[in-house]
Design an enzyme around this catalytic site. Structure first.
Site, PDB file in Angstrom:
ATOM      1  CB  ILE A  27      -0.949   0.028   1.214  1.00 38.68           C
ATOM      2  CG1 ILE A  27      -1.698  -1.306   1.345  1.00 38.68           C
ATOM      3  CG2 ILE A  27      -1.927   1.196   1.074  1.00 38.68           C
ATOM      4  CD1 ILE A  27      -2.514  -1.694   0.135  1.00 38.68           C
ATOM      5  CE  LYS A  28       4.109   4.966  -4.974  1.00 30.92           C
ATOM      6  NZ  LYS A  28       4.122   5.269  -6.412  1.00 30.92           N
ATOM      7  CB  ILE A  29       0.710   5.553   2.894  1.00 33.62           C
ATOM      8  CG1 ILE A  29      -0.018   4.210   3.057  1.00 33.62           C
ATOM      9  CG2 ILE A  29       0.131   6.610   3.824  1.00 33.62           C
ATOM     10  CD1 ILE A  29      -1.514   4.283   2.913  1.00 33.62           C
TER      11      ILE A  29
END
Length: 214
Positions: A82-84
């Site tokens: 997951i890119k945050i």
């Protein structure tokens, strides 16, 4: 050193994967939108091609929404990371996801202290954007060096993904520094493969071989 390909284009991913030089994929909302396909289906297709991490970005900005979206994205495939974005709510989300065993990639990192905070929050990866710093007359690779030193000082397991790579020199500099990963557009991967002297050498060998056959 690991190479990720920075694209959501299935054809580019297939070609790079078949060459055997990439270890994962990074995408973002812009890259996914560019392909004009339903994002979840596209991410599933990418995960079927590449046996490695595939970064998919949460677009929500508020903690509760970001967390919910991230959990849904993580269900797409076990390889999804997951890119945050590097924000306060982003760090809170990273912390929670880390506690749940969900891998994260903190993106849009432009300072060593941002990377330090991301690592403290439990990020699996941090992505310093070297090309965008170069664009405003800052030496992007200095950021990567600083992050590497800080992570080594304190024994963080967080890996550094050198992002916003624009040319082969960025890849060379990242390798010299000892960065864990470089995420590279397909166009730059092709530039890395080719060299004019290689082409000249092949042409000369073929000409000499043809003379021998005569």
């Amino acid at each position: 050193m690991k190479f990720f390909i920075d694209t959501a284009n299935v054809d580019e991913i297939k070609k790079a994967w078949e060459v055997g030089v990439i270890d994962g994929v990074t995408t973002n909302p812009s890259l996914l939108a560019k392909e004009g396909k339903e994002p979840v289906s596209l991410l599933k297709e990418i995960c079927q091609i590449v046996d490695g991490p595939v970064s998919a970005e949460a677009v929500s900005l508020k903690y509760e929404d970001m967390l919910k979206e991230s959990i849904e994205l993580s269900k797409i495939h076990s390889n999804i990371v997951i890119k945050i974005p590097m924000t306060e709510d982003g760090l809170k989300t990273v912390r929670k996801l880390s506690q749940e065993g969900i891998k994260t990639n903190v993106t849009l990192v432009f300072s060593p202290t941002q990377a330090l905070l991301a690592a403290k929050a439990g990020a699996t990866y941090v992505s310093p954007f070297v090309g965008r710093l170069d664009d405003i007359s800052h030496f992007g690779m200095e950021l990567v060096r600083d992050i590497q030193i800080i992570f080594e000082n304190y024994g963080f397991d967080t890996e550094v993904i050198v992002a916003s790579i624009r040319n082969p020199l960025h890849v060379l500099e990242a390798a010299r520094i000892g960065a864990d990963i470089a995420t590279i557009p397909y166009s730059v991967i092709k530039q890395l493969i080719k060299h004019p002297l290689t082409d000249i050498g092949i042409e000369r060998f073929l000409k000499d071989w043809e003379k021998l056959k005569k």
